[in-house]
Write a protein that holds these residues in place. Structure first.
Motif, PDB file in Angstrom:
ATOM      1  N   LYS A 116      42.223  82.211  -8.706  1.00  0.00           N
ATOM      2  CA  LYS A 116      43.552  82.423  -8.266  1.00  0.00           C
ATOM      3  C   LYS A 116      44.807  81.833  -9.318  1.00  0.00           C
ATOM      4  O   LYS A 116      45.771  81.279  -9.055  1.00  0.00           O
ATOM      5  CB  LYS A 116      43.835  81.928  -6.853  1.00  0.00           C
ATOM      6  N   MET A 117      44.158  82.002 -10.749  1.00  0.00           N
ATOM      7  CA  MET A 117      45.066  81.265 -11.561  1.00  0.00           C
ATOM      8  C   MET A 117      46.303  82.101 -11.766  1.00  0.00           C
ATOM      9  O   MET A 117      47.552  81.654 -11.998  1.00  0.00           O
ATOM     10  CB  MET A 117      44.495  81.374 -12.834  1.00  0.00           C
ATOM     11  N   ASP A 118      46.500  83.349 -11.297  1.00  0.00           N
ATOM     12  CA  ASP A 118      47.893  84.200 -11.352  1.00  0.00           C
ATOM     13  C   ASP A 118      48.648  83.466 -10.391  1.00  0.00           C
ATOM     14  O   ASP A 118      49.961  83.601 -10.666  1.00  0.00           O
ATOM     15  CB  ASP A 118      47.623  85.638 -11.143  1.00  0.00           C
ATOM     16  N   ARG A 119      48.223  83.124  -9.324  1.00  0.00           N
ATOM     17  CA  ARG A 119      49.103  82.534  -8.318  1.00  0.00           C
ATOM     18  C   ARG A 119      49.678  81.327  -8.534  1.00  0.00           C
ATOM     19  O   ARG A 119      50.876  80.915  -8.283  1.00  0.00           O
ATOM     20  CB  ARG A 119      48.225  82.106  -6.766  1.00  0.00           C
ATOM     21  N   ALA A 120      48.649  80.549  -9.497  1.00  0.00           N
ATOM     22  CA  ALA A 120      49.337  78.946  -9.887  1.00  0.00           C
ATOM     23  C   ALA A 120      50.628  79.611 -10.882  1.00  0.00           C
ATOM     24  O   ALA A 120      51.464  78.895 -10.986  1.00  0.00           O
ATOM     25  CB  ALA A 120      48.091  78.491 -10.571  1.00  0.00           C
ATOM     26  N   LEU A 121      50.420  80.491 -11.494  1.00  0.00           N
ATOM     27  CA  LEU A 121      51.539  80.989 -12.426  1.00  0.00           C
ATOM     28  C   LEU A 121      52.773  81.336 -11.775  1.00  0.00           C
ATOM     29  O   LEU A 121      53.887  80.863 -12.083  1.00  0.00           O
ATOM     30  CB  LEU A 121      51.078  81.933 -13.508  1.00  0.00           C
ATOM     31  N   LEU A 122      52.530  82.316 -10.836  1.00  0.00           N
ATOM     32  CA  LEU A 122      53.651  82.877 -10.117  1.00  0.00           C
ATOM     33  C   LEU A 122      54.125  82.084  -8.894  1.00  0.00           C
ATOM     34  O   LEU A 122      55.493  81.851  -8.844  1.00  0.00           O
ATOM     35  CB  LEU A 122      52.981  84.306  -9.461  1.00  0.00           C
ATOM     36  N   GLU A 123      53.363  81.302  -8.149  1.00  0.00           N
ATOM     37  CA  GLU A 123      53.923  80.542  -7.320  1.00  0.00           C
ATOM     38  C   GLU A 123      54.671  79.019  -7.659  1.00  0.00           C
ATOM     39  O   GLU A 123      55.467  78.442  -7.274  1.00  0.00           O
ATOM     40  CB  GLU A 123      52.819  80.232  -6.254  1.00  0.00           C
ATOM     41  N   LEU A 124      53.712  78.409  -8.575  1.00  0.00           N
ATOM     42  CA  LEU A 124      54.122  76.970  -8.891  1.00  0.00           C
ATOM     43  C   LEU A 124      55.374  77.010  -9.697  1.00  0.00           C
ATOM     44  O   LEU A 124      55.914  76.164  -9.857  1.00  0.00           O
ATOM     45  CB  LEU A 124      53.069  76.307  -9.437  1.00  0.00           C
ATOM     46  N   GLN A 125      55.358  77.891 -10.655  1.00  0.00           N
ATOM     47  CA  GLN A 125      56.397  78.397 -11.761  1.00  0.00           C
ATOM     48  C   GLN A 125      56.738  77.210 -12.533  1.00  0.00           C
ATOM     49  O   GLN A 125      57.747  76.606 -12.871  1.00  0.00           O
ATOM     50  CB  GLN A 125      57.622  78.857 -10.927  1.00  0.00           C
ATOM     51  N   LEU A 126      55.594  76.474 -13.144  1.00  0.00           N
ATOM     52  CA  LEU A 126      55.542  75.597 -14.052  1.00  0.00           C
ATOM     53  C   LEU A 126      55.879  75.765 -15.405  1.00  0.00           C
ATOM     54  O   LEU A 126      55.341  76.786 -15.624  1.00  0.00           O
ATOM     55  CB  LEU A 126      54.230  74.517 -13.720  1.00  0.00           C
ATOM     56  N   ASP A 127      56.351  74.713 -16.235  1.00  0.00           N
ATOM     57  CA  ASP A 127      56.154  74.980 -17.609  1.00  0.00           C
ATOM     58  C   ASP A 127      54.912  75.256 -18.347  1.00  0.00           C
ATOM     59  O   ASP A 127      53.977  74.515 -17.532  1.00  0.00           O
ATOM     60  CB  ASP A 127      57.357  74.255 -18.303  1.00  0.00           C
ATOM     61  N   LYS A 128      54.491  75.276 -19.481  1.00  0.00           N
ATOM     62  CA  LYS A 128      53.365  75.502 -19.786  1.00  0.00           C
ATOM     63  C   LYS A 128      52.569  74.168 -19.922  1.00  0.00           C
ATOM     64  O   LYS A 128      51.406  73.893 -19.564  1.00  0.00           O
ATOM     65  CB  LYS A 128      53.211  75.946 -21.091  1.00  0.00           C
ATOM     66  N   GLU A 129      53.144  73.092 -20.148  1.00  0.00           N
ATOM     67  CA  GLU A 129      52.627  71.604 -20.273  1.00  0.00           C
ATOM     68  C   GLU A 129      52.072  71.209 -18.828  1.00  0.00           C
ATOM     69  O   GLU A 129      51.264  70.722 -18.686  1.00  0.00           O
ATOM     70  CB  GLU A 129      53.448  70.589 -20.772  1.00  0.00           C
ATOM     71  N   SER A 130      52.846  71.556 -17.882  1.00  0.00           N
ATOM     72  CA  SER A 130      52.802  70.962 -16.694  1.00  0.00           C
ATOM     73  C   SER A 130      51.470  71.816 -16.040  1.00  0.00           C
ATOM     74  O   SER A 130      50.891  71.306 -15.141  1.00  0.00           O
ATOM     75  CB  SER A 130      53.880  71.192 -15.771  1.00  0.00           C
ATOM     76  N   LEU A 131      51.577  73.306 -16.212  1.00  0.00           N
ATOM     77  CA  LEU A 131      50.549  74.068 -15.800  1.00  0.00           C
ATOM     78  C   LEU A 131      49.058  73.536 -16.409  1.00  0.00           C
ATOM     79  O   LEU A 131      48.111  73.396 -15.813  1.00  0.00           O
ATOM     80  CB  LEU A 131      50.860  75.392 -16.094  1.00  0.00           C
ATOM     81  N   TYR A 132      49.314  73.235 -17.566  1.00  0.00           N
ATOM     82  CA  TYR A 132      48.140  72.719 -18.269  1.00  0.00           C
ATOM     83  C   TYR A 132      47.599  71.468 -17.797  1.00  0.00           C
ATOM     84  O   TYR A 132      46.436  71.443 -17.435  1.00  0.00           O
ATOM     85  CB  TYR A 132      48.296  72.554 -19.601  1.00  0.00           C
ATOM     86  N   SER A 133      48.603  70.573 -17.492  1.00  0.00           N
ATOM     87  CA  SER A 133      48.263  69.331 -16.842  1.00  0.00           C
ATOM     88  C   SER A 133      47.686  69.415 -15.520  1.00  0.00           C
ATOM     89  O   SER A 133      46.620  68.779 -15.153  1.00  0.00           O
ATOM     90  CB  SER A 133      49.452  68.349 -16.814  1.00  0.00           C
ATOM     91  N   THR A 134      48.196  70.411 -14.780  1.00  0.00           N
ATOM     92  CA  THR A 134      47.654  70.780 -13.185  1.00  0.00           C
ATOM     93  C   THR A 134      46.145  71.027 -13.264  1.00  0.00           C
ATOM     94  O   THR A 134      45.458  70.816 -12.461  1.00  0.00           O
ATOM     95  CB  THR A 134      48.471  71.834 -12.661  1.00  0.00           C
ATOM     96  N   PHE A 135      45.936  72.197 -14.040  1.00  0.00           N
ATOM     97  CA  PHE A 135      44.471  72.899 -14.524  1.00  0.00           C
ATOM     98  C   PHE A 135      43.754  71.539 -14.940  1.00  0.00           C
ATOM     99  O   PHE A 135      42.484  71.622 -14.395  1.00  0.00           O
ATOM    100  CB  PHE A 135      44.576  73.906 -15.300  1.00  0.00           C
ATOM    101  N   ARG A 136      44.167  70.754 -15.827  1.00  0.00           N
ATOM    102  CA  ARG A 136      43.137  69.964 -16.345  1.00  0.00           C
ATOM    103  C   ARG A 136      42.915  68.841 -15.288  1.00  0.00           C
ATOM    104  O   ARG A 136      41.570  68.420 -15.052  1.00  0.00           O
ATOM    105  CB  ARG A 136      43.810  69.167 -17.561  1.00  0.00           C
ATOM    106  N   GLN A 137      43.730  68.382 -14.307  1.00  0.00           N
ATOM    107  CA  GLN A 137      43.219  67.481 -13.223  1.00  0.00           C
ATOM    108  C   GLN A 137      42.602  68.259 -12.401  1.00  0.00           C
ATOM    109  O   GLN A 137      41.622  67.630 -11.804  1.00  0.00           O
ATOM    110  CB  GLN A 137      44.771  67.261 -12.415  1.00  0.00           C
ATOM    111  N   ILE A 138      42.459  69.463 -12.034  1.00  0.00           N
ATOM    112  CA  ILE A 138      41.472  70.376 -11.323  1.00  0.00           C
ATOM    113  C   ILE A 138      40.099  70.205 -11.837  1.00  0.00           C
ATOM    114  O   ILE A 138      39.168  69.842 -11.110  1.00  0.00           O
ATOM    115  CB  ILE A 138      41.771  71.683 -10.994  1.00  0.00           C
ATOM    116  N   VAL A 139      39.881  70.588 -12.958  1.00  0.00           N
ATOM    117  CA  VAL A 139      38.670  70.455 -13.748  1.00  0.00           C
ATOM    118  C   VAL A 139      38.163  69.042 -14.024  1.00  0.00           C
ATOM    119  O   VAL A 139      37.227  68.467 -13.586  1.00  0.00           O
ATOM    120  CB  VAL A 139      38.768  71.283 -15.222  1.00  0.00           C
TER     121      VAL A 139
END
Length: 119
Positions: free
Chosen positions: A96-119
């Motif tokens: 559901k990475m598409d939901r993260a992009l559409l619903e969270l609407q974070l900038d690239k750095e914040s989105l990368y940080s979020t994904f990095r914390q998950i992994v």
């Protein structure tokens, strides 16, 4: 949502002679080019940890699916620990990475940080 049901699917996958050249000799049986793949879907709910442990004991690997929006749940961490205790190298897949992009609407750095914390 299913709770308490372990389901399984078996598939036979055969590689061409060309693809077999890329495998190490320890990754297949001499004269055979097919692989039996058993997929086992076990419940992730805490009440069914014994079923998860049993499923892990009969597998060679584990695919752990993590929701990219909600992240790693407590029970997912438990399953990962169980897999490592059984000497299984899990593969973590972010769904559901598409939901993260559409619903969270974070900038690239914040989105990368979020994904990095998950992994």
């Amino acid at each position: 949502t299913r709770y308490g049901t372990v389901t399984g699917v078996s598939m036979f996958y055969e590689l061409s002679d060309y693809d077999m050249k890329f495998l190490e000799p320890t990754q297949f049986h001499e004269g055979k080019s097919g692989f039996l793949i058993n997929l086992i879907d076990s419940p992730g709910h805490v009440d069914f940890s014994s079923e998860v442990t049993a499923a892990l004991r009969i597998t060679d690997g584990a695919l752990v699916v993590v929701d990219a929006v909600s992240g790693v749940c407590v029970q997912t961490e438990t399953v990962l620990r169980q897999a490592m205790a059984e000497r299984i190298k899990p593969i973590v897949f972010m769904n559901k990475m598409d939901r993260a992009l559409l619903e969270l609407q974070l900038d690239k750095e914040s989105l990368y940080s979020t994904f990095r914390q998950i992994v």
